[in-house]
Motif scaffolding. Sequence first.
Motif, PDB file in Angstrom:
ATOM      1  N   PHE A   1       0.837  -1.210   0.000  1.00 23.23           N
ATOM      2  CA  PHE A   1       0.000   0.000   0.000  1.00 23.23           C
ATOM      3  C   PHE A   1       0.869   1.256   0.000  1.00 23.23           C
ATOM      4  O   PHE A   1       0.632   2.185  -0.783  1.00 23.23           O
ATOM      5  CB  PHE A   1      -0.913  -0.030   1.231  1.00 23.23           C
ATOM      6  CG  PHE A   1      -1.731   1.220   1.425  1.00 23.23           C
ATOM      7  CD1 PHE A   1      -2.911   1.406   0.726  1.00 23.23           C
ATOM      8  CD2 PHE A   1      -1.315   2.213   2.314  1.00 23.23           C
ATOM      9  CE1 PHE A   1      -3.673   2.552   0.907  1.00 23.23           C
ATOM     10  CE2 PHE A   1      -2.067   3.358   2.493  1.00 23.23           C
ATOM     11  CZ  PHE A   1      -3.251   3.529   1.786  1.00 23.23           C
ATOM     12  N   HIS A   2       1.860   1.291   0.866  1.00 15.34           N
ATOM     13  CA  HIS A   2       2.716   2.474   0.995  1.00 15.34           C
ATOM     14  C   HIS A   2       3.563   2.687  -0.260  1.00 15.34           C
ATOM     15  O   HIS A   2       3.754   3.824  -0.710  1.00 15.34           O
ATOM     16  CB  HIS A   2       3.611   2.325   2.224  1.00 15.34           C
ATOM     17  CG  HIS A   2       4.451   3.537   2.514  1.00 15.34           C
ATOM     18  ND1 HIS A   2       3.903   4.753   2.853  1.00 15.34           N
ATOM     19  CD2 HIS A   2       5.805   3.721   2.494  1.00 15.34           C
ATOM     20  CE1 HIS A   2       4.868   5.634   3.034  1.00 15.34           C
ATOM     21  NE2 HIS A   2       6.024   5.034   2.829  1.00 15.34           N
ATOM     22  N   PHE A   3       4.074   1.586  -0.845  1.00 12.31           N
ATOM     23  CA  PHE A   3       4.894   1.703  -2.058  1.00 12.31           C
ATOM     24  C   PHE A   3       4.062   2.252  -3.216  1.00 12.31           C
ATOM     25  O   PHE A   3       4.514   3.168  -3.929  1.00 12.31           O
ATOM     26  CB  PHE A   3       5.474   0.336  -2.423  1.00 12.31           C
ATOM     27  CG  PHE A   3       6.189   0.319  -3.747  1.00 12.31           C
ATOM     28  CD1 PHE A   3       7.471   0.832  -3.865  1.00 12.31           C
ATOM     29  CD2 PHE A   3       5.568  -0.188  -4.885  1.00 12.31           C
ATOM     30  CE1 PHE A   3       8.126   0.837  -5.089  1.00 12.31           C
ATOM     31  CE2 PHE A   3       6.207  -0.188  -6.099  1.00 12.31           C
ATOM     32  CZ  PHE A   3       7.498   0.323  -6.205  1.00 12.31           C
ATOM     33  N   ILE A   4       2.874   1.712  -3.414  1.00  5.88           N
ATOM     34  CA  ILE A   4       2.018   2.185  -4.511  1.00  5.88           C
ATOM     35  C   ILE A   4       1.616   3.637  -4.270  1.00  5.88           C
ATOM     36  O   ILE A   4       1.560   4.448  -5.206  1.00  5.88           O
ATOM     37  CB  ILE A   4       0.774   1.289  -4.643  1.00  5.88           C
ATOM     38  CG1 ILE A   4       1.189  -0.142  -5.005  1.00  5.88           C
ATOM     39  CG2 ILE A   4      -0.172   1.832  -5.708  1.00  5.88           C
ATOM     40  CD1 ILE A   4       0.035  -1.125  -4.996  1.00  5.88           C
ATOM     41  N   ASN A   5       1.350   3.985  -3.022  1.00  8.34           N
ATOM     42  CA  ASN A   5       0.978   5.361  -2.680  1.00  8.34           C
ATOM     43  C   ASN A   5       2.117   6.329  -2.994  1.00  8.34           C
ATOM     44  O   ASN A   5       1.898   7.402  -3.567  1.00  8.34           O
ATOM     45  CB  ASN A   5       0.603   5.430  -1.200  1.00  8.34           C
ATOM     46  CG  ASN A   5      -0.007   6.763  -0.835  1.00  8.34           C
ATOM     47  OD1 ASN A   5      -0.775   7.339  -1.598  1.00  8.34           O
ATOM     48  ND2 ASN A   5       0.336   7.273   0.333  1.00  8.34           N
ATOM     49  N   THR A   6       3.335   5.944  -2.622  1.00  9.70           N
ATOM     50  CA  THR A   6       4.500   6.790  -2.914  1.00  9.70           C
ATOM     51  C   THR A   6       4.741   6.896  -4.409  1.00  9.70           C
ATOM     52  O   THR A   6       5.037   7.979  -4.939  1.00  9.70           O
ATOM     53  CB  THR A   6       5.749   6.212  -2.226  1.00  9.70           C
ATOM     54  OG1 THR A   6       5.502   6.086  -0.816  1.00  9.70           O
ATOM     55  CG2 THR A   6       6.954   7.115  -2.437  1.00  9.70           C
ATOM     56  N   PHE A   7       4.621   5.767  -5.112  1.00 14.79           N
ATOM     57  CA  PHE A   7       4.812   5.746  -6.564  1.00 14.79           C
ATOM     58  C   PHE A   7       3.790   6.637  -7.260  1.00 14.79           C
ATOM     59  O   PHE A   7       4.136   7.433  -8.146  1.00 14.79           O
ATOM     60  CB  PHE A   7       4.709   4.306  -7.062  1.00 14.79           C
ATOM     61  CG  PHE A   7       4.891   4.153  -8.547  1.00 14.79           C
ATOM     62  CD1 PHE A   7       6.132   4.331  -9.138  1.00 14.79           C
ATOM     63  CD2 PHE A   7       3.801   3.839  -9.356  1.00 14.79           C
ATOM     64  CE1 PHE A   7       6.291   4.196 -10.500  1.00 14.79           C
ATOM     65  CE2 PHE A   7       3.952   3.705 -10.722  1.00 14.79           C
ATOM     66  CZ  PHE A   7       5.201   3.885 -11.303  1.00 14.79           C
TER      67      PHE A   7
END
Length: 490
Positions: free
Chosen positions: A419-425
């Motif tokens: 979730f956090h990786f996709i949000n940052t991306f």
Amino acid sequence: MKILDKYIIKSYMITFTTVFVILFFIFVLQGIWLFIAELAGKDLDFFTILKFLSFYAPTIVPMVLPLSVLLAAIMTFGSFAENYEFAAMKSSGISLQRAMKMLTITIGALSLVAFFFANNVIPDAQYKFINLRKTIVQQRPAMAIAEGQFNMIGASNIKVDKKSGKNGEKLEGVTMHVKNTSMGLGANTIIKAKRGLLTSDDDSNYLQLELFDGYYYEDIHPKNYEERKRMPFAKSSFKKYIINIDLTTLNQADLDSDGSITSEKMLTSSELLFTIDSLDINYKKDAISFAENIINRNEYVVTNKDIPLKDPIRSPKISKLTEKSKDLISIFSYSEKSQIVEIAKNNLTSIEYSIENSYLDLEYKSKNINLHWLAIYEKFVIAFSCLLMFFIGAPLGAIIRKGGLGLPIVFAMLIFITFHFINTFGRKLAQEDTISPFLGSAMSSIVLIPLAIFLTYRATNDIGIMVNFDWLTDPIKNIFNKLTHTKDNN
């Protein structure tokens, strides 16, 4: 509210509170490491450090809250399934959907609180956090300099052997390396002094450093390359030398890579909408002004009496040319052609330079507008992510049938990291104007919504995930059994 609903909500909230406190403490420690350079060796009292961390703490809630909801949901419903409490519910005609009903309403209320917190509390905390940093530096200017180590402040590197005085403003053994940014050749100036005194005004962004009894060494860079080989320098001594140090870099509100503290995040949603409207109007005015400037640049006049290009319709040379040929340049002499080509070349160079600068300026303003839109959407994403994580964690816990901190925390970390990786991306893509700010902020939710629907459907129908890991675990079990059998024979 029935006794069962109270029991489920109570079990979940106890787990949620415990998990939230633990994760919050861990992330606060991470924040201490983030700002360790500003806290360590600065002679700050405990109350000031406590205020510093209390203003920073709300900024980590958007990360801790969804993870706590997810982990608490997996642990609670995993414990229900592991202890056959769900089996007892189903035997009494209570489905998983019914068991989740009142808890879903509770999480919905928590989402509204999360939105209020993100919209009102966090902006105010970040504003106070930045102002506290500025106040500390202004009231205790020596905080910017730690003893026995070089401290980078602007273009200067400063080291002092010892600090004294009420606020550490009296310095002993001062060494300064000042870099000449125009030369780009390292430390171009070195200043050494026996004593120093730091002063600052509350309404100023500058520190005044008074140095006493010292020497000044400066590299000299002649234009002649042969003279540079001699490496000339200038040396002088002084009884008193005053330097103004710019604190703007210390007071900047941009810690985007880790602290995520930027100016747009200090505003509420209504303030952000007002700011976006002003930024958008300014952007459109600049774009129109840039286009008009380019058009006006093409209407230049060649200041030569023999090249009357200002009024080409009345020019006899050009009028004659339009009747016979389309080659405009052929009617001019060689010197006139050279002059025309040179004018055209200079004009193109000027236009190219203007286009590049205007493009960079408009690109920066566009990114700034996107950042403000992202700040608005992220307030809603924080609230929605609580519901999303609940609808992932609750059915997942019912499926894996494991409580405690073992397997649930593994699943929770994998899901939250995704979730956090996709949000940052998505945020980075939106900042670069590759995708819209709405899509960038909602990308993680869009990706994980199908997972929530899939898990809820499987858990409601008591199907399970149906993932077989025997191909991975059986070889390990066989090896372990062989080793155990060999040991028993011996």
